[in-house]
Design a protein around this motif. Sequence first.
Motif, PDB file in Angstrom:
ATOM      1  N   PHE B 100       0.518  54.972 -26.517  1.00 11.36           N
ATOM      2  CA  PHE B 100       1.087  54.881 -25.171  1.00 11.36           C
ATOM      3  C   PHE B 100       1.941  53.622 -25.007  1.00 11.36           C
ATOM      4  CE2 PHE B 100      -2.485  57.667 -24.622  1.00 11.36           C
ATOM      5  CZ  PHE B 100      -2.116  58.545 -23.629  1.00 11.36           C
ATOM      6  N   PHE B 102       3.815  51.768 -21.785  1.00 14.63           N
ATOM      7  CA  PHE B 102       3.936  51.855 -20.328  1.00 14.63           C
ATOM      8  C   PHE B 102       5.085  50.988 -19.823  1.00 14.63           C
ATOM      9  CE2 PHE B 102      -0.564  52.261 -21.482  1.00 14.63           C
ATOM     10  CZ  PHE B 102      -0.861  53.499 -20.954  1.00 14.63           C
ATOM     11  N   ASN B 106       1.083  46.753 -19.570  1.00 12.15           N
ATOM     12  CA  ASN B 106      -0.365  46.942 -19.420  1.00 12.15           C
ATOM     13  C   ASN B 106      -1.157  46.341 -20.567  1.00 12.15           C
ATOM     14  OD1 ASN B 106      -0.215  48.175 -16.947  1.00 12.15           O
ATOM     15  ND2 ASN B 106      -0.024  50.231 -17.813  1.00 12.15           N
ATOM     16  N   VAL B 108      -3.905  43.575 -21.892  1.00 13.34           N
ATOM     17  CA  VAL B 108      -5.097  42.984 -21.269  1.00 13.34           C
ATOM     18  C   VAL B 108      -4.866  41.471 -21.218  1.00 13.34           C
ATOM     19  CG1 VAL B 108      -7.595  42.699 -21.410  1.00 13.34           C
ATOM     20  CG2 VAL B 108      -6.516  44.824 -22.197  1.00 13.34           C
ATOM     21  N   VAL B 110      -6.608  38.848 -20.760  1.00 14.00           N
ATOM     22  CA  VAL B 110      -7.543  37.870 -21.346  1.00 14.00           C
ATOM     23  C   VAL B 110      -7.599  37.973 -22.875  1.00 14.00           C
ATOM     24  CG1 VAL B 110      -8.994  37.625 -19.314  1.00 14.00           C
ATOM     25  CG2 VAL B 110      -9.486  39.440 -20.958  1.00 14.00           C
ATOM     26  N   LEU B 111      -6.817  38.885 -23.436  1.00 15.08           N
ATOM     27  CA  LEU B 111      -6.780  39.016 -24.893  1.00 15.08           C
ATOM     28  C   LEU B 111      -5.422  38.560 -25.406  1.00 15.08           C
ATOM     29  CD1 LEU B 111      -8.404  42.568 -25.348  1.00 15.08           C
ATOM     30  CD2 LEU B 111      -9.539  40.332 -25.260  1.00 15.08           C
ATOM     31  N   ASN B 112      -5.429  37.924 -26.571  1.00 17.26           N
ATOM     32  CA  ASN B 112      -4.138  37.525 -27.136  1.00 17.26           C
ATOM     33  C   ASN B 112      -3.459  38.748 -27.772  1.00 17.26           C
ATOM     34  OD1 ASN B 112      -5.217  37.834 -29.768  1.00 17.26           O
ATOM     35  ND2 ASN B 112      -6.055  35.751 -29.680  1.00 17.26           N
ATOM     36  N   GLU B 115      -5.472  40.560 -30.414  1.00 15.28           N
ATOM     37  CA  GLU B 115      -6.625  41.305 -29.871  1.00 15.28           C
ATOM     38  C   GLU B 115      -6.171  42.526 -29.083  1.00 15.28           C
ATOM     39  OE1 GLU B 115      -9.574  37.428 -29.371  1.00 15.28           O
ATOM     40  OE2 GLU B 115      -8.126  37.939 -27.812  1.00 15.28           O
ATOM     41  N   GLU B 118      -5.402  45.092 -31.513  1.00 16.81           N
ATOM     42  CA  GLU B 118      -6.618  45.524 -32.224  1.00 16.81           C
ATOM     43  C   GLU B 118      -7.466  46.502 -31.394  1.00 16.81           C
ATOM     44  OE1 GLU B 118      -9.323  42.338 -32.946  1.00 16.81           O
ATOM     45  OE2 GLU B 118     -10.320  43.336 -34.607  1.00 16.81           O
ATOM     46  N   LEU B 119      -7.279  46.464 -30.073  1.00 21.00           N
ATOM     47  CA  LEU B 119      -8.151  47.248 -29.177  1.00 21.00           C
ATOM     48  C   LEU B 119      -8.370  48.708 -29.606  1.00 21.00           C
ATOM     49  CD1 LEU B 119      -7.530  46.381 -25.426  1.00 21.00           C
ATOM     50  CD2 LEU B 119      -9.668  46.332 -26.675  1.00 21.00           C
ATOM     51  N   PRO B 120      -7.310  49.505 -29.827  1.00 19.63           N
ATOM     52  CA  PRO B 120      -7.557  50.915 -30.171  1.00 19.63           C
ATOM     53  C   PRO B 120      -8.270  51.083 -31.507  1.00 19.63           C
ATOM     54  CG  PRO B 120      -5.211  50.505 -29.725  1.00 19.63           C
ATOM     55  CD  PRO B 120      -5.883  49.188 -29.742  1.00 19.63           C
ATOM     56  N   LEU B 122     -10.778  49.390 -32.481  1.00 18.07           N
ATOM     57  CA  LEU B 122     -12.228  49.213 -32.325  1.00 18.07           C
ATOM     58  C   LEU B 122     -12.941  50.564 -32.306  1.00 18.07           C
ATOM     59  CD1 LEU B 122     -12.409  46.399 -29.598  1.00 18.07           C
ATOM     60  CD2 LEU B 122     -12.806  46.179 -32.041  1.00 18.07           C
ATOM     61  N   TYR B 151      -1.137  34.620 -25.645  1.00 17.18           N
ATOM     62  CA  TYR B 151      -1.642  35.526 -24.599  1.00 17.18           C
ATOM     63  C   TYR B 151      -0.452  36.123 -23.842  1.00 17.18           C
ATOM     64  CZ  TYR B 151      -6.360  34.002 -25.524  1.00 17.18           C
ATOM     65  OH  TYR B 151      -7.560  33.788 -26.139  1.00 17.18           O
ATOM     66  N   ARG B 167       0.590  47.917 -30.273  1.00 14.05           N
ATOM     67  CA  ARG B 167      -0.698  48.518 -29.917  1.00 14.05           C
ATOM     68  C   ARG B 167      -0.620  50.040 -29.990  1.00 14.05           C
ATOM     69  NH1 ARG B 167      -2.773  47.360 -23.931  1.00 14.05           N
ATOM     70  NH2 ARG B 167      -1.075  48.799 -23.485  1.00 14.05           N
TER      71      ARG B 167
END
Lengths: 388, 240
Positions: B100, B102, B106, B108, B110-112, B115, B118-120, B122, B151, B167
């Motif tokens: 996605f 946007f 969008n 996050v 608080v994540l650099n 990170e 890396e989210l998806p 996880l 960040y 991402r």
Amino acid sequence: MRWMALIWKSLMRSKRRTLLIVGSLILSVFTVAVLQSLLTTLDAVTNNPNSSNRLVVRHKSGLTQMLPRSYEAYLRQQSEVETVCALQWFGGYYQDPRNFFANFASDETTLFQTFREEFGVAGITEAQIKEYLRDGAGCIVGESLAQKNGWKVGDVVPLTGTIFPINPRLTIRLIYKSPKPSDENVLHFHYKVLEEGVPRMKGLVGSFWVRTHRPEDIPRFIERVDRHYANSAYETLTETENAFNLSFVKMLGNIGAIIQGITAAVVVAILIVTGNTMATAIRERTTEIAVFRAMGFSAGRVLALLLSEGVLLVGAGGGLGVLLANLAAGGVRESLGVAMPFFADFAILPDTVLACMAGALGIGVLATFVPAYAATRRPITDGLKAIG
Amino acid sequence: MNADRFDLGGGEPIITLRDVAKSYWREALEIPVLQGIDLEIPRGAYIALMGPSGSGKTTLLNLVAGIDRPTGGSLEVCGHELNALDDDQLAAWRNAHVGFIFQNYNLVPVLNAFENVELPLLLTGAGRGERRDRVEEALALVNLTDRMWNYPRQLSGGQEQRVAIARAIVTDPDLLVADEPTGALDAKNAEEVLALMARLNSEYQKTIVMVTHDPKAAHHARHQIHLEKGVLDKAVEVNR
């Protein structure tokens, strides 16, 4: 990045808010832990297992009225009785009126047998007891009290009377250890010091502490003794030691109801505060939650992440609150334990810790679940449209 | 431009829509948004969905991306009939097949950058080392290796969108969906982002479906599909 790091970073999104909510949780859990522990401590005073077969015989009109010491003979004659100890609250202080502690004139011959659990008699030798019995101006003190005042065996303790017009100089003959700290903040001296020093006390005493052979003997004994002395000049009131202690606790009013009322108010208040905070925090992340779900995080996984944040938040607040309460309990024991011996046993017991932590975690789950569940049920497309 | 209707170049379809409809309900009032959408998009296509506001282009994008469900018809995307998947299966499907992008990035906050990318991953079961390699590869592809520890607040809008693209591609999805990906960017950054998307399409064979109002952005796509009042109006091939 690990899951825990993700949860932690999300919690630290607004440090001020997180610190404020943790602070309010610390204060709330601290308050609840201290109040509940106070209740437990008071409860222990009135439910002392060592008191199960002990009774107090005193004047029916109140503690300030005396009974003839001759009553002791009658009490001893009763088949249920193991031993009787005449005991009089002396109310003296050492050096400074603020240096107040429990001190009694007591029948030295039966003291150890009557209160054998409190004196931890197993650790006291016959020779030590004999030494105390031999010295009419001797006294015994608990180890805790001795340590606070720097006393050791052989030291002379001058007591200044506040109720009785004498200032006995007592020599410490025995320092005892007791299973309960509260029982170590006491001084006993020979009853005849009081009788000889205060003429009006000759042949009189404030109370008799009776030890029966078995707890079952108590009701029959109470009934017989009080009936025996009914309509005499010195009518008696005989009651169990726990009932006697309860009469002091009752002077504080219905403390149990007050404490439970405050506890309930604190729990409800913190539930509302935490719920509102978590709802606000989750609402601010509506778009982010939608993005997580768009990326493939299931609603259940997002819910678990949000719940973990809530639980970690209240867990931290609850844990620190309990820790602080433990530290405060040490301060209470130190500062009040001598003047009010039952405070020497004041502690945040494991049951209270568990109850506080369970309560805090329950609040965390409850306060987080409702807004978190609603957020994860919201359509992703709505969440993406929200102003986040 | 070539004005042939719905000829998107043939080839194996990655998206197949059959009589797809979508309505919203306001109390008892049905508001149809999409009606009778029949469409096949071949693997490797780069489609710009265009149309006036309220024409249903974002709704169509959401259906294709599996974040919304149709009220009628069937959708087969990346080999899966989406109507047959429950919510959890659909979430897992999105993680595996869709990236996605946007309008507002969008990320996050608080994540650099590392990170965020890396989210998806996880959710994929990839180990730490593998995740690191893939994140670094994705950030290198968007030319942000030197900003991976920054960040979002420390990045420009264009850089944020490039992190968002990293991402989107880090799980190596078949399909990228982008809703106004340049809507919040200045011309220069928009051009960079569009160039990057074109590269993902041409070099990495990512199928891209992009909603845009901007004719310049749409010009980067290979085909433009126009919607009008919830129905497909026309498809045109972009001649460069």
